[in-house]
Enzyme design. Structure first.
Site, short mmCIF file in Angstrom:
data_model
loop_
_atom_site.label_atom_id
_atom_site.label_comp_id
_atom_site.label_asym_id
_atom_site.label_seq_id
_atom_site.Cartn_x
_atom_site.Cartn_y
_atom_site.Cartn_z
NE ARG A 167 -4.26 -1.79 1.85
CZ ARG A 167 -4.37 -2.94 2.51
NH1 ARG A 167 -3.46 -3.26 3.42
NH2 ARG A 167 -5.37 -3.76 2.27
CE LYS A 217 -0.44 13.77 -14.51
NZ LYS A 217 -0.72 14.13 -15.90
CD GLU A 274 7.10 16.28 -22.21
OE1 GLU A 274 6.55 17.33 -21.85
OE2 GLU A 274 6.46 15.23 -22.43
CE LYS A 306 5.30 17.90 -14.10
NZ LYS A 306 6.09 16.76 -14.59
CD GLU A 355 -3.69 15.81 -15.53
OE1 GLU A 355 -4.48 15.32 -16.32
OE2 GLU A 355 -2.49 15.49 -15.47
NE ARG A 395 0.84 17.03 -12.50
CZ ARG A 395 1.44 16.23 -11.64
NH1 ARG A 395 1.04 16.22 -10.37
NH2 ARG A 395 2.43 15.44 -12.00
CG ASN A 403 -1.78 16.22 -20.07
OD1 ASN A 403 -0.94 15.33 -20.05
ND2 ASN A 403 -2.65 16.41 -19.09
CG HIS A 425 1.59 15.26 -23.55
ND1 HIS A 425 2.22 16.47 -23.72
CD2 HIS A 425 2.47 14.48 -22.87
CE1 HIS A 425 3.42 16.42 -23.15
NE2 HIS A 425 3.59 15.23 -22.64
CG HIS A 462 -0.07 10.43 -24.66
ND1 HIS A 462 -0.67 10.76 -23.46
CD2 HIS A 462 1.26 10.58 -24.45
CE1 HIS A 462 0.25 11.09 -22.58
NE2 HIS A 462 1.43 10.99 -23.16
CG HIS A 503 6.74 11.04 -24.46
ND1 HIS A 503 5.38 10.88 -24.44
CD2 HIS A 503 7.01 12.15 -23.72
CE1 HIS A 503 4.84 11.85 -23.71
NE2 HIS A 503 5.80 12.63 -23.27
#
Length: 365
Positions: free
Chosen positions: A120, A141, A183, A224, A234, A238, A242, A245, A249, A262
């Site tokens: 956990r 993330k 990025e 960032k 997010e 935030r 993206n 992206h 993606h 990427h």
């Protein structure tokens, strides 16, 4: 050693940036991971021969285990996640154990997700070895891909610290530099026009010259960290991270992560998003000479998957920002001014087709 502090709603932690700071790893573990019982280093088959032995030698106060995954995006999978959890159990890691993510974005995302779920949740430290990971190692993330889409399984799990030794970047290929610089450029475009202007003026080729590298990385991480500090999970700003992206993606997914990195896919996504922004806001958005500049840096603005507009649209609909079956795109009103807008399917298909025509015109000039 430069330091950027990341302050979120759940945790505050430092990002240490310098050349050679890996030698401080044991001190950083002692300071930020008290009562650490053992260490599991997760790395990949590209990084392990280069740096695993050196990193292990820096850990003198704990027993050390190592797990090496195949290099590449396909390792961000349920299969590798299961292998990692199984290995951690066999090592009998307890709740005071530490996971070290030694590698690029794939390693950081997978190792962080293992740390977030094992017993956990146990602690982890990011040790990025790529330029791309300046972005992925900060913000918490973590996760893996699903065959139907990228980053669809994951959680938020902040590291205890990020140790960024820029000497690890010496072994990167030009393609990996392009992936990471996309990025950096994204962060400048969405939040800091002066930073964009500085990059445009100073970055004439990749790799970036050594004397200018640490200030660029530090400033990108500061941007960032500022965004993550305002919106850890997010739910608001935030999402602007993206930018590029949604389409990027989709291109990665439909290429099965084989023919484009990427950052290269995100660069195409950013060019497309700026062209879509120009249509939706009816004004010029794309900075002057942007396309010719990125092409000189080695980027392409085309990929064969762009011939499959309908397929890309369906893949984009699996994006986490989709709401009520409408794709929401991160768009620019101008450099540094970002909006999240719902875009009709018809318009996206039309703009994907227009994009193909625009690329053909520009590539033949």
């Amino acid at each position: 050693m430069e330091t950027v502090d990341v302050n979120t709603g759940t945790k505050s932690y430092p990002v240490y940036i310098s050349e050679g700071n890996i030698t401080q790893l044991q001190n950083i573990i002692d300071e930020h991971v008290p009562q650490c019982s053992s260490v599991l280093i997760v790395t990949d088959s590209n990084v392990a021969p280069l740096y695993l032995k050196k990193v292990k030698a820096c850990i003198t106060n704990q027993s050390v285990f190592e797990w090496v995954i195949p290099a590449g995006e396909t390792s961000k999978s349920l299969r590798e996640f299961d292998k990692g959890i199984t290995y951690a159990l066999r090592c009998q890691l307890d709740r005071n154990a530490l996971v070290l993510a030694l590698g690029g974005g794939v390693v950081g995302d997978l190792a962080g997700f293992i740390a977030s779920t094992y017993l956990r949740g146990i602690r982890f430290i990011q040790i990025p070895t790529t330029l791309l990971a300046h972005d992925s190692s900060v913000g918490g993330k973590v996760g893996i891909n699903h065959p139907l889409g990228k980053n669809l399984i994951g959680s938020f799990h902040q590291p205890e610290a990020v140790l960024y030794d820029v000497q690890f970047l010496n072994t990167l290929s030009k393609r990996e530099w392009r992936s990471g610089f996309a990025e950096v450029l994204k962060l400048a475009l969405i939040q800091d026009p002066s930073f964009y202007n500085e990059l445009f003026a100073k970055v004439k080729e990749l790799p970036i010259e050594r004397e200018g590298l640490i200030p660029i990385i530090k400033h990108a991480i500061e941007i960032k960290a500022d965004i993550v500090g305002k919106d850890e999970k997010e739910s608001g700003v935030r999402a602007f991270l993206n930018f590029g992206h949604t389409l990027g993606h989709a291109i990665e997914t439909e290429s099965r992560y084989q023919t484009i990195s990427h950052g290269e896919a995100v660069m195409i996504g950013m060019v497309f998003a700026m062209r879509l922004s120009e249509r939706m806001f009816d004004k010029d958005i794309m900075p002057a000479e942007f396309v010719s500049w990125i092409q000189r840096l080695g980027y392409t603005v085309w990929h064969p998957t762009l011939n499959k507009s309908e397929l890309l649209l369906e893949t984009m609909k699996k994006d986490k920002k989709v709401k009520e079956n409408k794709i929401r795109m991160v768009l620019l009103e101008k450099c540094g001014d970002v909006k999240l807008e719902s875009v009709e399917d018809r318009l996206l298909i039309e703009e994907l087709m227009n994009y193909r025509s625009w690329v053909k015109e520009n590539m033949t000039k």
